[in-house]
Scaffold this motif. Structure first.
Motif, PDB file in Angstrom:
ATOM      1  N   LEU A  82     -31.149  31.222  38.234  1.00 56.49           N
ATOM      2  CA  LEU A  82     -32.118  31.255  37.139  1.00 56.49           C
ATOM      3  C   LEU A  82     -33.515  30.884  37.623  1.00 56.49           C
ATOM      4  N   VAL A  83     -33.589  29.898  38.503  1.00 54.14           N
ATOM      5  CA  VAL A  83     -34.890  29.506  39.051  1.00 54.14           C
ATOM      6  C   VAL A  83     -35.430  30.596  39.967  1.00 54.14           C
ATOM      7  N   ALA A  84     -34.559  31.163  40.800  1.00 53.80           N
ATOM      8  CA  ALA A  84     -34.991  32.222  41.712  1.00 53.80           C
ATOM      9  C   ALA A  84     -35.496  33.449  40.952  1.00 53.80           C
ATOM     10  N   LYS A  85     -34.860  33.722  39.822  1.00 50.94           N
ATOM     11  CA  LYS A  85     -35.259  34.867  38.995  1.00 50.94           C
ATOM     12  C   LYS A  85     -36.460  34.550  38.102  1.00 50.94           C
ATOM     13  N   ARG A  86     -36.921  33.308  38.170  1.00 50.58           N
ATOM     14  CA  ARG A  86     -38.066  32.838  37.370  1.00 50.58           C
ATOM     15  C   ARG A  86     -37.879  33.102  35.872  1.00 50.58           C
ATOM     16  N   ALA A  87     -36.648  32.896  35.409  1.00 46.34           N
ATOM     17  CA  ALA A  87     -36.375  33.040  33.976  1.00 46.34           C
ATOM     18  C   ALA A  87     -37.259  32.065  33.198  1.00 46.34           C
ATOM     19  N   GLN A  88     -37.758  32.513  32.067  1.00 41.71           N
ATOM     20  CA  GLN A  88     -38.625  31.658  31.249  1.00 41.71           C
ATOM     21  C   GLN A  88     -37.885  30.989  30.107  1.00 41.71           C
ATOM     22  N   VAL A  89     -36.806  31.615  29.663  1.00 43.38           N
ATOM     23  CA  VAL A  89     -35.992  31.025  28.602  1.00 43.38           C
ATOM     24  C   VAL A  89     -34.531  31.389  28.855  1.00 43.38           C
ATOM     25  N   LEU A  90     -33.645  30.413  28.622  1.00 45.37           N
ATOM     26  CA  LEU A  90     -32.204  30.608  28.781  1.00 45.37           C
ATOM     27  C   LEU A  90     -31.529  30.280  27.463  1.00 45.37           C
ATOM     28  N   PHE A  91     -30.801  31.251  26.897  1.00 46.23           N
ATOM     29  CA  PHE A  91     -30.072  31.038  25.653  1.00 46.23           C
ATOM     30  C   PHE A  91     -28.621  30.671  25.967  1.00 46.23           C
ATOM     31  N   VAL A  92     -28.142  29.576  25.361  1.00 46.01           N
ATOM     32  CA  VAL A  92     -26.757  29.130  25.550  1.00 46.01           C
ATOM     33  C   VAL A  92     -26.175  28.697  24.206  1.00 46.01           C
ATOM     34  N   PRO A  93     -24.831  28.698  24.074  1.00 41.73           N
ATOM     35  CA  PRO A  93     -24.213  28.136  22.868  1.00 41.73           C
ATOM     36  C   PRO A  93     -24.393  26.626  22.866  1.00 41.73           C
ATOM     37  N   GLN A  94     -24.667  26.046  21.709  1.00 42.81           N
ATOM     38  CA  GLN A  94     -25.021  24.636  21.682  1.00 42.81           C
ATOM     39  C   GLN A  94     -23.860  23.693  21.972  1.00 42.81           C
ATOM     40  N   SER A  95     -22.624  24.152  21.872  1.00 38.14           N
ATOM     41  CA  SER A  95     -21.491  23.245  22.067  1.00 38.14           C
ATOM     42  C   SER A  95     -21.232  22.941  23.536  1.00 38.14           C
ATOM     43  N   ILE A  96     -21.855  23.706  24.423  1.00 37.72           N
ATOM     44  CA  ILE A  96     -21.601  23.515  25.848  1.00 37.72           C
ATOM     45  C   ILE A  96     -22.654  22.573  26.428  1.00 37.72           C
ATOM     46  N   PRO A  97     -22.268  21.377  26.848  1.00 34.89           N
ATOM     47  CA  PRO A  97     -23.253  20.461  27.433  1.00 34.89           C
ATOM     48  C   PRO A  97     -23.805  21.035  28.729  1.00 34.89           C
ATOM     49  N   LEU A  98     -25.102  21.045  28.856  1.00 37.69           N
ATOM     50  CA  LEU A  98     -25.740  21.656  30.008  1.00 37.69           C
ATOM     51  C   LEU A  98     -26.438  20.570  30.817  1.00 37.69           C
ATOM     52  N   ALA A  99     -25.750  20.104  31.862  1.00 35.30           N
ATOM     53  CA  ALA A  99     -26.276  19.012  32.674  1.00 35.30           C
ATOM     54  C   ALA A  99     -27.575  19.415  33.383  1.00 35.30           C
ATOM     55  N   GLU A 100     -27.730  20.700  33.623  1.00 39.07           N
ATOM     56  CA  GLU A 100     -28.899  21.178  34.372  1.00 39.07           C
ATOM     57  C   GLU A 100     -30.130  21.399  33.492  1.00 39.07           C
ATOM     58  N   ALA A 101     -30.044  21.124  32.186  1.00 37.37           N
ATOM     59  CA  ALA A 101     -31.136  21.462  31.272  1.00 37.37           C
ATOM     60  C   ALA A 101     -32.469  20.855  31.698  1.00 37.37           C
ATOM     61  N   GLU A 102     -32.460  19.573  32.066  1.00 37.05           N
ATOM     62  CA  GLU A 102     -33.718  18.919  32.439  1.00 37.05           C
ATOM     63  C   GLU A 102     -34.278  19.499  33.728  1.00 37.05           C
ATOM     64  N   THR A 103     -33.390  19.735  34.689  1.00 30.97           N
ATOM     65  CA  THR A 103     -33.820  20.327  35.963  1.00 30.97           C
ATOM     66  C   THR A 103     -34.402  21.714  35.745  1.00 30.97           C
ATOM     67  N   LEU A 104     -33.737  22.506  34.912  1.00 30.21           N
ATOM     68  CA  LEU A 104     -34.230  23.852  34.618  1.00 30.21           C
ATOM     69  C   LEU A 104     -35.586  23.802  33.926  1.00 30.21           C
TER      70      LEU A 104
END
Length: 321
Positions: A82-104
């Motif tokens: 995602l970082v390599a692709k320079r994505a600007q926004v990532l959509f995810v389902p809210q029930s899945i905890p995303l440990a990488e959110a802050e890093t992203l």
């Protein structure tokens, strides 16, 4: 770079570039919503299922070059990609905890976690997605919401006149023949709207569980009038398996594969606006004889995706093999 801040769900907000050029999602069905809103060619990271979906590949050819946003299905985010692709926004389902959110976020990838597992959440999610993507997408999302509600009214006007004791009993196979859903769930919502009596609803009494494996004995005892499978291969397997032959639905030839276009209509896609219309037509052909599903399907994809489907494409969507 100019930015915009979008508020959603009352207490959440996300700050994104004023002009979004690169979108990612690890959420299969979210891709069809993004494409409907006019941003399909800006998806830089997606899922393998979507990359392999024929209609999606046909109308959004660039999806074949999109990277994989997930390491393993929807559960693992490939943050390096995602970082390599320079994505600007990532959509995810809210029930899945995303440990990488802050890093992203620090890398410029804004994570948007959205509600799911109900029709209301799907429409709400479409509007939020439109707001995040931009004014053009938001207008499309609003047009879709109006269309969706109009279809709800059209179906309810018919179903409300059918006494509950005359409604059709349905078993819905989710993912494999012996997995199904109860209440609350997205599947229960479209079955309610389409006038189905979900034979599995009483099987789900445990709080927090709405989709789970069941036994063939439960299905046989319920003896549904109609069986609907998510996958065409499951419908074929049920028709051919001798263990299912005692069921009324099998004996009467009422085992149907769910339509599939940009994604399976029965899932979290914007194509849900057609799902309950198709269901009502399938269950109550006489009462719904004024509805032409081939025309409805053609007109929906033309209006919201800009696809002028030919007759064979419509047939393939409505009767997947």
């Amino acid at each position: 770079m100019p930015t915009r801040t979008v508020q959603y769900y009352g207490d959440r907000s996300v700050t994104v570039p004023a002009q979004i050029e690169r979108v990612a999602t690890s959420w299969n069905a979210q891709n069809s919503i993004i494409a409907m809103l006019g941003y399909g060619d800006r998806i830089v990271a997606t899922t393998k299922i979507v990359r392999d979906t024929p209609l999606f590949r046909q109308f959004v050819p660039s999806i074949a070059q999109a990277a994989l946003a997930s390491r393993s299905g929807d559960m693992g985010i490939n943050s390096e990609v995602l970082v390599a692709k320079r994505a600007q926004v990532l959509f995810v389902p809210q029930s899945i905890p995303l440990a990488e959110a802050e890093t992203l976020s620090k890398a410029g990838v804004q994570v948007v976690a959205l509600r799911y597992n109900s029709l209301e959440a799907m429409v709400e999610r479409t509007l939020i997605t439109g707001d995040i993507l931009g004014p053009d997408a938001l207008q499309r999302a609003r047009d879709f919401a109006v269309y969706y509600q109009d279809n709800v009214r059209r179906v309810q006007a018919v179903i409300e006149r059918i006494p509950r004791e005359q409604r059709v009993k349905v078993y819905h196979a989710v993912g494999d023949p012996l997995t199904t859903s109860g209440r609350p769930s997205l599947n229960q919502d479209w079955m309610d709207l389409g006038g189905a009596i979900n034979v599995a609803e009483p099987w789900f009494r445990k709080a927090g569980v709405s989709t789970a494996p069941v036994s063939l004995e439960q299905v046989v005892q319920a003896d549904p009038d109609v069986i609907i499978t998510m996958r065409a291969s499951d419908a074929a397997a049920i028709r051919q398996d001798p263990h299912w032959q005692t069921l009324r639905a099998v004996q009467q030839g009422r085992v149907y594969a769910n339509p599939q276009g940009m994604f399976w209509w029965c899932r979290e896609t914007s194509e849900q606006a057609l799902q309950f219309l198709w269901l009502a037509k399938t269950l109550y052909p006489q009462q719904m004889q004024h509805i032409d599903m081939a025309k409805e399907t053609h007109d929906f994809y033309q209006r919201f995706y800009g696809f002028d489907l030919n007759a064979q494409q419509v047939e393939d969507i409505l009767h997947p093999r």
